[in-house]
Design an enzyme around this catalytic site. Structure first.
Site, PDB file in Angstrom:
ATOM      1  N   ALA A 229       0.773  -1.234   0.121  1.00  0.00           N
ATOM      2  CA  ALA A 229      -0.070   0.054   0.062  1.00  0.00           C
ATOM      3  C   ALA A 229       0.849   1.425  -0.022  1.00  0.00           C
ATOM      4  O   ALA A 229       2.195   1.281   0.188  1.00  0.00           O
ATOM      5  CB  ALA A 229      -0.950  -0.022   1.179  1.00  0.00           C
TER       6      ALA A 229
ATOM      7  N   GLN B 229       1.182   3.632   2.025  1.00  0.00           N
ATOM      8  CA  GLN B 229       1.787   4.015   3.071  1.00  0.00           C
ATOM      9  C   GLN B 229       2.561   2.467   3.881  1.00  0.00           C
ATOM     10  O   GLN B 229       2.598   2.384   5.139  1.00  0.00           O
ATOM     11  CB  GLN B 229       1.005   4.737   4.328  1.00  0.00           C
ATOM     12  CG  GLN B 229       0.857   6.313   3.938  1.00  0.00           C
ATOM     13  CD  GLN B 229       2.382   6.609   4.094  1.00  0.00           C
ATOM     14  OE1 GLN B 229       3.110   6.570   4.944  1.00  0.00           O
ATOM     15  NE2 GLN B 229       2.418   7.977   3.216  1.00  0.00           N
ATOM     16  N   SER B 230       2.930   1.717   2.972  1.00  0.00           N
ATOM     17  CA  SER B 230       3.352   0.409   3.584  1.00  0.00           C
ATOM     18  C   SER B 230       4.670   0.360   4.350  1.00  0.00           C
ATOM     19  O   SER B 230       5.811   1.041   3.913  1.00  0.00           O
ATOM     20  CB  SER B 230       3.603  -0.671   2.243  1.00  0.00           C
ATOM     21  OG  SER B 230       4.496  -1.799   2.732  1.00  0.00           O
ATOM     22  N   ASN B 231       4.732  -0.022   5.573  1.00  0.00           N
ATOM     23  CA  ASN B 231       5.969   0.019   6.283  1.00  0.00           C
ATOM     24  C   ASN B 231       6.902  -1.134   5.883  1.00  0.00           C
ATOM     25  O   ASN B 231       8.157  -1.237   5.827  1.00  0.00           O
ATOM     26  CB  ASN B 231       5.641  -0.505   7.716  1.00  0.00           C
ATOM     27  CG  ASN B 231       4.772   0.765   8.666  1.00  0.00           C
ATOM     28  OD1 ASN B 231       5.270   1.618   8.697  1.00  0.00           O
ATOM     29  ND2 ASN B 231       3.505   0.075   8.829  1.00  0.00           N
ATOM     30  N   PHE B 232       6.095  -2.188   5.111  1.00  0.00           N
ATOM     31  CA  PHE B 232       6.981  -3.335   4.509  1.00  0.00           C
ATOM     32  C   PHE B 232       8.035  -2.866   3.576  1.00  0.00           C
ATOM     33  O   PHE B 232       9.283  -2.931   3.450  1.00  0.00           O
ATOM     34  CB  PHE B 232       5.975  -4.353   3.925  1.00  0.00           C
ATOM     35  CG  PHE B 232       6.551  -5.812   3.849  1.00  0.00           C
ATOM     36  CD1 PHE B 232       8.050  -5.918   4.267  1.00  0.00           C
ATOM     37  CD2 PHE B 232       6.024  -6.874   3.310  1.00  0.00           C
ATOM     38  CE1 PHE B 232       8.471  -7.446   4.096  1.00  0.00           C
ATOM     39  CE2 PHE B 232       6.397  -7.878   3.006  1.00  0.00           C
ATOM     40  CZ  PHE B 232       7.724  -8.195   3.308  1.00  0.00           C
TER      41      PHE B 232
END
Length: 334
Positions: A69, A71-74
Site C-alpha cells: 500500500a 503507506q506500507s511499512n513493508f
C-alpha cells in the site's frame, strides 16, 4: 531451519509489563516491543525481510522489488534493509486506501522510501495481489534486460511464505524471555507474522491462545487466508503444527477498512498513549491492541490471564495520517 538469512534484527526486543493497563483491565498485560526491531523505525517486517533478503543475497541480486500500500511499512523497511545490504530497491505502491490528501500520498513511509533511494512505481488497483506481483515481475524483467539481477518479494498466496520464518524465530525468542503467557495478540494481515508466530509456539509445545486481529480482511476471509498460509508454511518447513482450532481471528476494529482509522482503533490509540505513554499506529497496531479490552469485556480473555500484545511497529505512517488523527483527536477549545 536451512534457509538463507540476512542479519537485520541484531538484538532481542524487550518484553515489558504494562502495570497501569493491567490494573485497568484486570489482567497481566505485557508488550513485545518489535517496534524496536531492525532499522529505520523498525517493525515486524524486519524479521520477515531477514529471509527474503537472505534469499536475495544467495541469488546475488542487485535489485529488490516489493509491492504494498502507499503507506506500507513493508516497502519502507525493505528499502532501508536493502540499502544496508548494498542493493537497489524498487517499491510499488498500490492504491488500496481511499485517502487522497497530500500528506497521505507524500509523507510518512513514502517520504522515507524516497530518502532511502528507492525507485517508486505505482499500481492503480488495491485488491489485486496477483496483478501487483505480475507488475513487479514485468519490471524485474526490465532489470534483467539492463544486465542487473533482480529479486522479487511477492505478495499473493501461492508463493513460498519465507517471511513467516521470521516469526517462527520470534516465537523462540519470546519463549526464551517468558514462557508463561496464556494469550498472545498479534496483527493478521498477510498472515505471515500470525502464522509464523503460531507455528513456532506450537512447534515448541506451547499452548497459548494466539489471537489474530484483522487489519485488512474480515474474519471469514482471514480464516481462509490463514489456512492457506498455514498449509504453505507446513509444506515449506516439512512440519505441520497448526490445527484449525488454533486459528483465532477477531475483526472488531477493522472498520471502516484497511488503512482507515475507525472509532475502536482511535480509542485503543488513546488508551495506550494516555495510560502507558506508548504510541500505536492507525493501520496495524491500534487495530490489534483494540482486541485486548474488547475481548476482556466479553470474557474471551479472562481475569488474571497473562497476555502478550505484539507491537509490530509502523510508526512512520503516523505522519501521513495527520488529517485522520486530528479528526479523531480534535484540539480542545481554549
Amino acid at each position: 531451519m536451512d534457509f538463507p538469512r540476512a542479519s537485520l534484527v541484531s538484538a532481542v526486543t524487550p518484553i515489558e509489563h504494562l502495570p497501569r493497563l493491567s490494573d485497568e483491565l484486570g489482567i497481566s498485560l505485557h508488550i513485545k516491543r518489535d517496534d524496536l526491531a531492525g532499522t529505520t523505525m523498525g517493525g515486524n517486517k524486519s524479521r520477515q525481510l531477514e529471509y527474503y533478503l537472505g534469499a536475495a543475497q544467495q541469488a546475488r541480486a542487485q535489485t529488490v522489488l516489493i509491492t504494498g500500500a502507499v503507506q506500507s511499512n513493508f516497502v519502507r523497511t525493505a528499502a532501508a534493509s536493502a540499502a544496508k545490504l548494498g542493493m537497489k530497491t524498487i517499491v510499488q505502491l498500490e492504491d488500496r486506501v481511499p485517502l487522497t490528501d497530500a500528506l497521505y500520498g507524500a509523507n510518512g513511509n513514502v517520504l522515507l522510501s524516497r530518502l532511502l533511494g528507492a525507485e517508486v512505481m505505482r499500481y492503480p488497483v488495491g485488491e489485486d495481489e496477483a496483478g501487483a506481483d505480475a507488475a513487479l515481475r514485468a519490471r524485474a524483467a526490465e532489470e534483467e534486460e539492463a544486465g542487473r539481477t533482480p529479486y522479487v518479494i511477492p505478495l499473493a498466496l501461492g508463493n513460498a511464505p519465507l517471511g513467516a520464518l521470521g516469526y517462527m524465530r520470534a516465537a523462540e525468542e519470546i519463549l526464551s524471555q517468558d514462557d508463561g503467557f496464556d494469550v498472545v495478540v498479534v496483527a493478521s494481515g498477510s498472515g505471515l507474522t500470525h502464522a509464523g508466530l503460531l507455528h513456532g509456539l506450537r512447534q515448541a509445545g506451547h499452548r497459548a491462545r494466539v489471537i489474530g486481529s484483522c487489519v485488512r480482511r474480515d474474519a471469514k476471509q482471514q480464516h481462509e487466508r490463514m489456512r492457506q498460509v498455514r498449509d504453505a508454511l507446513a509444506k515449506m518447513t516439512g512440519t505441520a503444527t497448526i490445527q484449525n482450532e488454533d486459528i483465532i481471528i477477531w475483526d472488531g476494529a477493522l472498520a471502516p477498512g484497511y488503512g482507515q482509522l475507525g472509532p475502536a482503533a482511535a480509542q485503543a490509540m488513546a488508551m495506550m498513549a494516555q495510560t502507558e505513554g506508548i504510541i500505536l499506529d492507525p493501520v496495524y497496531t491500534a487495530k490489534v491492541f483494540a482486541a485486548v479490552p474488547a475481548l476482556v469485556a466479553r470474557g474471551d480473555i479472562r481475569a488474571g490471564e497473562r497476555v502478550l500484545f505484539v507491537h509490530t511497529g509502523g510508526l512512520a505512517s503516523l505522519f501521513a495520517y495527520q488529517s485522520a488523527l486530528e479528526n479523531a483527536f480534535p484540539h480542545p477549545e481554549t
